[in-house]
Design a protein around this motif. Structure first.
Motif, PDB file in Angstrom:
ATOM      1  N   MET A   1     -34.958  34.149 -45.501  1.00 33.39           N
ATOM      2  CA  MET A   1     -35.063  33.853 -44.082  1.00 33.39           C
ATOM      3  C   MET A   1     -35.662  32.452 -43.848  1.00 33.39           C
ATOM      4  N   VAL A   2     -36.663  32.119 -44.641  1.00 32.54           N
ATOM      5  CA  VAL A   2     -37.307  30.813 -44.498  1.00 32.54           C
ATOM      6  C   VAL A   2     -36.326  29.703 -44.876  1.00 32.54           C
ATOM      7  N   LYS A   3     -35.518  29.949 -45.935  1.00 32.13           N
ATOM      8  CA  LYS A   3     -34.527  28.945 -46.335  1.00 32.13           C
ATOM      9  C   LYS A   3     -33.497  28.728 -45.236  1.00 32.13           C
ATOM     10  N   LEU A   4     -33.102  29.799 -44.562  1.00 33.71           N
ATOM     11  CA  LEU A   4     -32.112  29.699 -43.488  1.00 33.71           C
ATOM     12  C   LEU A   4     -32.665  28.876 -42.324  1.00 33.71           C
ATOM     13  N   ILE A   5     -33.905  29.144 -41.961  1.00 37.16           N
ATOM     14  CA  ILE A   5     -34.536  28.392 -40.865  1.00 37.16           C
ATOM     15  C   ILE A   5     -34.672  26.918 -41.263  1.00 37.16           C
TER      16      ILE A   5
ATOM     17  N   LEU B   1     -32.911  23.709 -39.430  1.00 36.89           N
ATOM     18  CA  LEU B   1     -33.717  22.576 -38.958  1.00 36.89           C
ATOM     19  C   LEU B   1     -33.244  21.256 -39.565  1.00 36.89           C
ATOM     20  N   ILE B   2     -32.908  21.270 -40.847  1.00 40.61           N
ATOM     21  CA  ILE B   2     -32.404  20.053 -41.494  1.00 40.61           C
ATOM     22  C   ILE B   2     -31.070  19.639 -40.887  1.00 40.61           C
ATOM     23  N   LEU B   3     -30.186  20.609 -40.663  1.00 39.54           N
ATOM     24  CA  LEU B   3     -28.891  20.299 -40.027  1.00 39.54           C
ATOM     25  C   LEU B   3     -29.095  19.730 -38.624  1.00 39.54           C
ATOM     26  N   PHE B   4     -30.004  20.339 -37.880  1.00 38.81           N
ATOM     27  CA  PHE B   4     -30.267  19.870 -36.521  1.00 38.81           C
ATOM     28  C   PHE B   4     -30.831  18.446 -36.538  1.00 38.81           C
ATOM     29  N   ALA B   5     -31.812  18.202 -37.426  1.00 37.18           N
ATOM     30  CA  ALA B   5     -32.434  16.874 -37.490  1.00 37.18           C
ATOM     31  C   ALA B   5     -31.418  15.813 -37.906  1.00 37.18           C
ATOM     32  N   GLY B   6     -30.617  16.098 -38.906  1.00 40.37           N
ATOM     33  CA  GLY B   6     -29.603  15.131 -39.347  1.00 40.37           C
ATOM     34  C   GLY B   6     -28.577  14.848 -38.270  1.00 40.37           C
ATOM     35  N   THR B   7     -28.163  15.903 -37.579  1.00 41.08           N
ATOM     36  CA  THR B   7     -27.198  15.727 -36.488  1.00 41.08           C
ATOM     37  C   THR B   7     -27.794  14.874 -35.375  1.00 41.08           C
ATOM     38  N   MET B   8     -29.043  15.124 -35.024  1.00 41.72           N
ATOM     39  CA  MET B   8     -29.683  14.353 -33.958  1.00 41.72           C
ATOM     40  C   MET B   8     -29.871  12.888 -34.356  1.00 41.72           C
TER      41      MET B   8
ATOM     42  N   VAL C   1     -24.310  14.476 -39.580  1.00 37.73           N
ATOM     43  CA  VAL C   1     -24.032  15.878 -39.883  1.00 37.73           C
ATOM     44  C   VAL C   1     -23.773  16.057 -41.376  1.00 37.73           C
ATOM     45  N   LEU C   2     -22.971  15.169 -41.960  1.00 37.88           N
ATOM     46  CA  LEU C   2     -22.608  15.320 -43.367  1.00 37.88           C
ATOM     47  C   LEU C   2     -23.793  15.114 -44.313  1.00 37.88           C
ATOM     48  N   VAL C   3     -24.653  14.148 -44.018  1.00 38.22           N
ATOM     49  CA  VAL C   3     -25.819  13.926 -44.868  1.00 38.22           C
ATOM     50  C   VAL C   3     -26.765  15.125 -44.764  1.00 38.22           C
ATOM     51  N   ALA C   4     -26.928  15.657 -43.552  1.00 40.40           N
ATOM     52  CA  ALA C   4     -27.777  16.839 -43.382  1.00 40.40           C
ATOM     53  C   ALA C   4     -27.189  18.025 -44.142  1.00 40.40           C
ATOM     54  N   ALA C   5     -25.862  18.185 -44.084  1.00 39.23           N
ATOM     55  CA  ALA C   5     -25.220  19.273 -44.824  1.00 39.23           C
ATOM     56  C   ALA C   5     -25.400  19.076 -46.330  1.00 39.23           C
ATOM     57  N   LEU C   6     -25.316  17.846 -46.807  1.00 36.70           N
ATOM     58  CA  LEU C   6     -25.533  17.575 -48.232  1.00 36.70           C
ATOM     59  C   LEU C   6     -26.948  17.936 -48.649  1.00 36.70           C
ATOM     60  N   VAL C   7     -27.923  17.575 -47.842  1.00 34.19           N
ATOM     61  CA  VAL C   7     -29.322  17.911 -48.149  1.00 34.19           C
ATOM     62  C   VAL C   7     -29.496  19.423 -48.203  1.00 34.19           C
ATOM     63  N   VAL C   8     -28.903  20.136 -47.267  1.00 35.92           N
ATOM     64  CA  VAL C   8     -28.998  21.601 -47.255  1.00 35.92           C
ATOM     65  C   VAL C   8     -28.361  22.175 -48.509  1.00 35.92           C
ATOM     66  N   ILE C   9     -27.208  21.671 -48.891  1.00 36.74           N
ATOM     67  CA  ILE C   9     -26.529  22.159 -50.097  1.00 36.74           C
ATOM     68  C   ILE C   9     -27.373  21.900 -51.339  1.00 36.74           C
ATOM     69  N   LEU C  10     -27.984  20.721 -51.403  1.00 35.02           N
ATOM     70  CA  LEU C  10     -28.825  20.397 -52.554  1.00 35.02           C
ATOM     71  C   LEU C  10     -30.094  21.244 -52.618  1.00 35.02           C
ATOM     72  N   ILE C  11     -30.619  21.590 -51.486  1.00 35.62           N
ATOM     73  CA  ILE C  11     -31.845  22.396 -51.448  1.00 35.62           C
ATOM     74  C   ILE C  11     -31.542  23.845 -51.809  1.00 35.62           C
ATOM     75  N   VAL C  12     -30.443  24.370 -51.271  1.00 34.25           N
ATOM     76  CA  VAL C  12     -30.094  25.774 -51.524  1.00 34.25           C
ATOM     77  C   VAL C  12     -29.507  25.846 -52.882  1.00 34.25           C
TER      78      VAL C  12
END
Length: 172
Positions: free
Chosen positions: A1-5, A9-16, A161-172
């Motif tokens: 659950m914490v990873k999902l949140i 947040l990372i996706l939102f921050a990167g998109t913004m 968006v893409l950089v945020a998605a990459l960070v999320v993929i690397l973290i998960v």
């Protein structure tokens, strides 16, 4: 659950961040256009209204949108003080103080500072010539800014968006 949140947040921050950068690309040509209109209004005040420069600056500042309005008001405020500053010094201080709040780049800044060195020290016709020269220079910069906007605005959004998605993929 914490990873999902965290991922959300990372996706939102990167998109913004991407959208903020894209908005700066969109704001630059708009602000340059507003600055050109401000100089045209100032030219009209000086040329046709025979208005003295401090009063022309004040009359022009009333009709401008932010952040250009703040810059012109700052010039008026500095001119109204009882100090020994010349118009050039007041103009330069106002431009330097308010420049960080704009989306414009150093080319527009240098054109404005060059304009400030010639306003207030010559006759009306010469001031109008210098205003027209600055308008022409800013018009060329506006074209370059529109080209940059067309080229980089959409890319900035997507890249955020893409950089945020990459960070999320690397973290998960």
């Amino acid at each position: 659950m914490v990873k999902l949140i965290g991922a959300v947040l990372i996706l939102f921050a990167g998109t913004m961040i991407g959208f903020q950068q894209a908005s700066r690309f969109a704001a630059r040509p708009r602000q340059i256009r507003q600055l050109i209109h401000a100089l045209q209004r100032l030219e009209t005040e000086i040329g046709y209204g025979y208005t003295p420069l401090p009063e022309a600056m004040s009359n022009t500042a009333i009709h401008l949108p932010e952040p250009i309005k703040s810059m012109f008001h700052e010039v008026c405020r500095l001119l109204a003080q009882d100090n020994e500053l010349s118009f050039r010094e007041c103009w330069e201080q106002a431009v330097v103080k308010h420049w960080p709040s704009t989306a414009m780049k150093s080319a527009e800044r240098s054109a404005l500072i060059r304009l400030g060195t010639s306003l207030g020290i010559s006759d009306r016709d010469d001031q109008i010539k210098h205003l027209k020269l600055a308008e022409t220079q800013l018009g060329a910069e506006e074209e370059a800014a529109r080209d940059e906007q067309a080229r980089y605005e959409k890319m900035s959004r997507s890249l955020g968006v893409l950089v945020a998605a990459l960070v999320v993929i690397l973290i998960v």
